[in-house]
Structure formats: C-alpha cells, structure tokens
Design a protein around this motif. Structure first.
Motif, mmCIF file in Angstrom:
data_model
loop_
_atom_site.group_PDB
_atom_site.id
_atom_site.type_symbol
_atom_site.label_atom_id
_atom_site.label_comp_id
_atom_site.label_asym_id
_atom_site.label_seq_id
_atom_site.Cartn_x
_atom_site.Cartn_y
_atom_site.Cartn_z
ATOM 1 N N THR A 48 33.916 44.109 44.232
ATOM 2 C CA THR A 48 34.572 42.980 44.747
ATOM 3 C C THR A 48 34.030 41.545 44.590
ATOM 4 O OG1 THR A 48 34.747 44.352 46.801
ATOM 5 C CG2 THR A 48 34.877 42.112 47.202
ATOM 6 N N LEU A 49 32.674 41.587 44.157
ATOM 7 C CA LEU A 49 32.351 40.359 43.846
ATOM 8 C C LEU A 49 32.125 39.979 42.350
ATOM 9 C CD1 LEU A 49 28.797 40.918 45.976
ATOM 10 C CD2 LEU A 49 30.919 39.617 46.592
ATOM 11 N N SER A 50 32.609 40.884 41.484
ATOM 12 C CA SER A 50 32.650 40.552 39.975
ATOM 13 C C SER A 50 33.382 39.308 39.672
ATOM 14 C CB SER A 50 32.921 41.842 39.392
ATOM 15 O OG SER A 50 32.807 41.795 37.810
ATOM 16 N N GLN A 51 32.757 38.676 38.583
ATOM 17 C CA GLN A 51 33.491 37.498 38.075
ATOM 18 C C GLN A 51 34.644 38.150 37.119
ATOM 19 O OE1 GLN A 51 32.593 34.376 38.954
ATOM 20 N NE2 GLN A 51 30.487 33.746 38.386
ATOM 21 N N LYS A 52 34.594 39.484 36.738
ATOM 22 C CA LYS A 52 35.903 40.026 35.984
ATOM 23 C C LYS A 52 37.178 39.574 36.643
ATOM 24 C CE LYS A 52 33.198 43.957 34.923
ATOM 25 N NZ LYS A 52 32.823 45.323 35.165
ATOM 26 N N HIS A 53 37.023 39.414 38.076
ATOM 27 C CA HIS A 53 38.491 39.206 38.888
ATOM 28 C C HIS A 53 38.883 37.966 38.624
ATOM 29 C CE1 HIS A 53 38.126 43.323 40.269
ATOM 30 N NE2 HIS A 53 37.010 42.958 41.019
ATOM 31 N N THR A 54 38.158 36.946 38.988
ATOM 32 C CA THR A 54 38.262 35.425 38.790
ATOM 33 C C THR A 54 38.436 35.042 37.462
ATOM 34 O OG1 THR A 54 35.815 34.910 38.761
ATOM 35 C CG2 THR A 54 36.985 35.025 41.022
ATOM 36 N N LEU A 55 37.710 35.813 36.560
ATOM 37 C CA LEU A 55 37.930 35.034 35.185
ATOM 38 C C LEU A 55 39.228 35.679 34.428
ATOM 39 C CD1 LEU A 55 34.328 35.861 33.732
ATOM 40 C CD2 LEU A 55 35.462 33.682 33.925
ATOM 41 N N ALA A 56 39.874 36.672 35.320
ATOM 42 C CA ALA A 56 41.146 37.222 34.632
ATOM 43 C C ALA A 56 42.304 36.739 35.637
ATOM 44 C CB ALA A 56 40.979 38.887 34.940
ATOM 45 N N HIS A 57 42.102 35.690 36.484
ATOM 46 C CA HIS A 57 43.103 34.978 37.223
ATOM 47 C C HIS A 57 44.371 34.924 36.479
ATOM 48 C CE1 HIS A 57 45.063 32.789 40.248
ATOM 49 N NE2 HIS A 57 44.182 33.269 41.192
ATOM 50 N N LYS A 58 45.546 35.102 36.824
ATOM 51 C CA LYS A 58 46.646 35.028 35.963
ATOM 52 C C LYS A 58 47.068 33.535 35.936
ATOM 53 C CE LYS A 58 49.973 36.382 39.698
ATOM 54 N NZ LYS A 58 50.885 37.466 40.183
ATOM 55 N N PHE A 59 46.574 32.579 36.834
ATOM 56 C CA PHE A 59 46.938 31.079 36.957
ATOM 57 C C PHE A 59 46.133 30.366 35.713
ATOM 58 C CE2 PHE A 59 46.233 26.723 38.151
ATOM 59 C CZ PHE A 59 47.445 26.271 38.024
ATOM 60 N N CYS A 60 44.686 30.676 35.812
ATOM 61 C CA CYS A 60 43.867 30.174 34.979
ATOM 62 C C CYS A 60 42.524 30.850 35.679
ATOM 63 C CB CYS A 60 43.635 28.805 35.135
ATOM 64 S SG CYS A 60 42.611 27.687 33.807
ATOM 65 N N PRO A 61 41.439 31.105 34.600
ATOM 66 C CA PRO A 61 40.329 31.657 34.823
ATOM 67 C C PRO A 61 39.399 30.734 35.508
ATOM 68 C CG PRO A 61 40.217 31.213 32.496
ATOM 69 C CD PRO A 61 41.708 30.960 32.999
ATOM 70 N N TYR A 62 38.466 31.243 36.152
ATOM 71 C CA TYR A 62 37.401 30.319 36.947
ATOM 72 C C TYR A 62 36.314 31.221 37.267
ATOM 73 C CZ TYR A 62 38.594 32.202 41.682
ATOM 74 O OH TYR A 62 38.959 33.015 42.822
ATOM 75 N N GLY A 63 35.138 30.566 37.408
ATOM 76 C CA GLY A 63 33.838 31.236 37.870
ATOM 77 C C GLY A 63 33.497 31.126 39.399
ATOM 78 N N GLN A 64 32.918 31.721 40.074
ATOM 79 C CA GLN A 64 32.458 31.522 41.479
ATOM 80 C C GLN A 64 31.236 30.847 41.450
ATOM 81 O OE1 GLN A 64 33.506 35.270 43.655
ATOM 82 N NE2 GLN A 64 33.402 35.928 41.599
ATOM 83 N N THR A 65 30.779 29.890 42.229
ATOM 84 C CA THR A 65 29.726 29.086 42.459
ATOM 85 C C THR A 65 28.406 29.861 42.865
ATOM 86 O OG1 THR A 65 30.575 28.506 44.511
ATOM 87 C CG2 THR A 65 30.659 26.823 42.857
ATOM 88 N N ALA A 66 28.904 31.408 43.096
ATOM 89 C CA ALA A 66 27.158 32.074 43.144
ATOM 90 C C ALA A 66 26.791 32.091 41.958
ATOM 91 C CB ALA A 66 27.799 33.352 43.857
ATOM 92 N N ASN A 67 27.371 31.970 40.905
ATOM 93 C CA ASN A 67 26.727 32.174 39.581
ATOM 94 C C ASN A 67 27.665 31.485 38.527
ATOM 95 O OD1 ASN A 67 25.328 33.003 37.348
ATOM 96 N ND2 ASN A 67 25.673 35.287 37.419
#
Length: 322
Positions: free
Chosen positions: A154-173
C-alpha cells in the motif's frame, strides 16, 4: 526511472548541504524513534540540518524539540507553524527557513534507515534531476490489517511512480532541489491531502527537470492497525483523487457498483475461500490471505466514499511563493 550507478569516488565527494523538513502534529510518542533514526544517519553531520516543524500540537512536541535541539550532536532546528493546520503549510515553513541546496522530506511517523539520506541524495549528481523519491517499506507488523497492507504494498512509491497521469513521489520519502521552488512555487498551504502529487506535477509539467527513483533510500512506515484507521486512510486517498481532479484534471477513480460487489463476494466465498483454506492447511497460504478480497472491497468502497464526498476548498487552490 531507477537511478544509474555512479562512480564511487564521485559519490563520496558529492555531499551538498541538505535540509530535512519534517512536519509534526502531536508527535510526542513518535519523537524518540524518529530522533534516533536522525542521529543514525550516515550522511556527514556538518552537511545536514533537520527542520522539525510543529504544526500547532496540543501535546509536548514543541518543548521536546526545543530541549533536544539544545543537547543534540546533530543540527536540529525546531520551528512552528501555528496559523494553518496543514502538513503542507508546515513544510512551507521549513522550506523558507532551509539553507540547504537539497530539501528532503519525511514524516514524524516514519523511520528513515541509516543510509537513507546518503542514497536519496546521490541521484542529484545528475544536474538534470530535480526530484528524487525513495522507497517506503512497512515496519514489521503482525495484525491482519498490517499483513493485508503489506501484501498490497500500500505505501510503496511503485504505485505513485506508475501513476498514469504523471509520476510523483510521496512526501514520506522525497527530495527536491531548493531553487526549483522559486520557479514552481511552494506547496499549496491549505491543501490537506494530495499536495505531494501536486508539487511534483507542477515541477514536471513545467519541464523544470527529471524525477528519479532511489529504491535503496528506504524509509519505514507503520501500516494501519484498526478498521477505523484503514477507513480514514482510504477515504483520504479518495479525497486526494477528487482534489487532484479539480486541480489537474486527472480521471476520478471508477466506483464499484453494488452488483459488482455482490459478484466479487460470492466468487470469494465459493471459490477463493475453499482454495485458500486448503493452501493454508498444506502451508502454502496464511490465514490473512483469506481476507484479501473482502478487505480490498472495503478499501475500494472507502476510497469511493472519500472521493464522492470531497469538495476542494477555494483557498486550497492557492500556491505559496517565497
């Protein structure tokens, strides 16, 4: 998106000044472990400052930070953001006070591993890189909900970095070059969720530089342990979807219809439960695996409800500038 390996000698000589910004709200219980992790960082101590921003806490967070700063072998700068109750407003307070070339972000309930800063900063050797996201792994957990979230990553950046609109990183890291904020603006101070995607997208869509993933820059984070916490987490994800839809035009998450819920639950009962029960008996599956489908449906429903009920406040559109 993975960062490329760099020459060891070059990496050892690349130690820019780093400011680590951490917003804290009622973080008294988290501070001992967090401070221990900061003390354990292998990045040269003289090249890093820790800006811990109290966001109007009602517990002893600020006084603990002030006492710790006076007696710490690392540079801790306690700050306060008492005007706006938002982690993004608190991060802005930290950014404005920062003196580093690179600004790294994590949260009070996160546990950065000793090599975190070292590995998070290295991709910035490439001058084209302006954002670096590190990986977020779960702290070891034993409860059913923790095991479910762990399996889903759930928390992995793999999901946010694969966002279909545009990748992003979570501010936790996450780390961003300081000068980029003068071009992109700071976080939206009145936004309460989705601000990490928003800042990354504003930077990337303006072609200000590249994003890299430092998968060995690891921060550990606790999974939710109660149904109430899990519900709150996924409703927040839903609100984030709605806000980012309003701000950037991303697609809303499709709502699962009642007929689909019934079909998926029936398939779970009639097919998955017998199959997983047998696998459990012969040691090929755990008891927690039995609940993946109903918990997945629960989190989908909560995200849909969060998205449905959310309304972006007008002031959340405001971008703060230096």
């Amino acid at each position: 998106m993975n960062h490329q390996s760099v020459d060891v000698n070059t990496a050892q000589s690349f130690v820019p000044k780093v400011s680590v910004v951490i917003p804290i709200y009622n973080g008294e219980a988290d501070l001992p472990d967090l401070l221990s992790c900061l003390l354990s960082q292998t990045y040269p101590k003289e090249q890093v400052e820790y800006l811990l921003v109290d966001n109007n806490s009602s517990d002893r967070t600020l006084s603990i930070l002030q006492t710790t700063a006076e007696n710490s072998p690392i540079t801790i700068r306690p700050l306060s953001e008492n005007n706006i109750q938002s982690s993004y407003a608190a991060r802005n307070t930290g950014i404005k006070a920062a003196t580093g070339e690179i600004i790294a972000f994590t949260d009070a309930d996160c546990r950065p591993q000793p090599q975190w800063l070292n590995t998070l900063i290295q991709p910035f050797i490439n001058p084209e890189v302006v954002i670096v996201a590190g990986e977020i792994l779960a702290l070891p957990g034993t409860s059913l909900l923790e095991k479910f979230a762990d399996k889903q990553e759930t928390l992995s950046q793999k999901h946010t970095l694969a966002h279909k609109f545009c990748p992003y990183g979570q501010t936790a890291n996450l780390a961003i070059r300081q000068h980029i904020f003068t071009k992109s603006g700071l976080f939206r101070p009145y936004l309460t969720t989705g601000g990490d995607a928003d800042i990354c997208w504003r930077i990337l869509k303006a072609n200000l530089g590249k994003l890299e993933f430092a998968d060995d820059a690891i921060v550990q984070h606790r999974h939710r342990v109660t149904i109430k916490e899990l519900s709150s987490q996924w409703r927040r994800y839903g609100r984030s979807n709605r806000y980012l839809h309003e701000l950037h035009g991303i697609e809303l998450t499709r709502e699962i219809k009642t007929k689909e819920y019934i079909y998926i639950l029936l398939r779970w009962l009639l097919k998955e439960v017998p199959k997983i029960s047998i696998q459990n008996i012969i040691g090929q599956a755990s008891f927690a695996d039995l609940f993946n489908t109903p918990l997945g449906l629960f989190t989908s429903r909560e995200r849909s409800l969060g998205q449905k009920k959310a309304q972006l406040p007008e002031n959340a559109k405001v971008i703060e500038w230096f």
